[in-house]
Design a protein around this motif. Structure first.
Motif, short mmCIF file in Angstrom:
data_model
loop_
_atom_site.label_atom_id
_atom_site.label_comp_id
_atom_site.label_asym_id
_atom_site.label_seq_id
_atom_site.Cartn_x
_atom_site.Cartn_y
_atom_site.Cartn_z
N THR A 170 -7.29 -3.00 -4.46
CA THR A 170 -5.83 -3.08 -4.35
C THR A 170 -5.37 -2.56 -2.99
N SER A 171 -5.95 -1.46 -2.55
CA SER A 171 -5.59 -0.90 -1.23
C SER A 171 -5.90 -1.88 -0.11
N ARG B 18 -3.48 -4.71 -0.30
CA ARG B 18 -2.18 -4.21 0.17
C ARG B 18 -2.13 -4.14 1.69
N SER B 19 -3.22 -3.71 2.31
CA SER B 19 -3.24 -3.60 3.77
C SER B 19 -3.13 -4.98 4.43
N ILE C 148 -1.37 1.52 -7.84
CA ILE C 148 -2.36 2.51 -7.43
C ILE C 148 -2.00 3.88 -8.00
N GLY C 149 -0.73 4.21 -7.99
CA GLY C 149 -0.27 5.46 -8.60
C GLY C 149 -0.62 5.53 -10.08
N ILE D 131 0.62 -5.79 4.39
CA ILE D 131 1.39 -4.99 5.35
C ILE D 131 1.20 -5.52 6.78
N SER E 80 3.95 -5.27 -1.70
CA SER E 80 3.17 -4.10 -1.31
C SER E 80 3.63 -2.85 -2.06
N ARG E 81 4.93 -2.72 -2.25
CA ARG E 81 5.48 -1.56 -2.97
C ARG E 81 4.99 -1.55 -4.42
N GLU F 162 1.51 -0.40 -4.54
CA GLU F 162 1.48 1.05 -4.36
C GLU F 162 1.74 1.76 -5.70
N ILE F 163 2.67 1.24 -6.47
CA ILE F 163 2.96 1.80 -7.79
C ILE F 163 1.75 1.63 -8.71
N LYS G 93 6.53 -7.06 1.79
CA LYS G 93 6.91 -5.65 1.72
C LYS G 93 7.21 -5.25 0.27
#
Length: 118
Positions: A108-109, A112-113, A70-71, A116, A63-64, A67-68, A60
């Motif tokens: 990356t997505s 990440r999946s 990807i941002g 999760i 994964s965060r 996400e950053i 988790k």
């Protein structure tokens, strides 16, 4: 924990970051503390967040950080488009950079999946 140096997304984003540094070296001097700095910071943030996420003990948390990352990629895309609008980079270079970013974001997505779902 994951070994960030073994991750293809980290390798690609690191390579892209060094490319951004080369490109922004040719930006006008008045952009030194503007767009050039922003692009460099976002480009370094991408592999850095992947690496930092690898140190986390939970999927988790990792994964965060992805996400950053990807941002940061989306931030870079916006800044590259602005650089193109201002005439600092040409169409061909822009397309290559955007394609590289898209590839990194997709990989990356997907990675990440998998974190999760575990």
């Amino acid at each position: 924990m994951h070994r960030f140096k073994d991750l293809e997304i980290w390798k690609l984003s690191r390579k892209l970051s060094t490319e951004i540094y080369s490109i922004t070296a040719n930006f006008p001097d008045n952009e030194k503390f503007g767009l050039s700095n922003q692009l460099r910071r976002a480009s370094v943030s991408l592999p850095s967040n992947i690496a930092e996420g690898c140190s986390r003990t939970s999927n988790k948390d990792f994964s965060r950080f992805l996400e950053i990352a990807i941002g940061s990629a989306y931030e870079m895309e916006t800044q590259l488009l602005i650089a193109f609008d201002l005439g600092y980079i040409d169409q061909d270079r822009l397309e290559v950079l955007i394609n590289n970013l898209d590839q990194i974001v997709k990989m990356t997505s997907k990675f990440r999946s998998t974190l999760i779902s575990k």
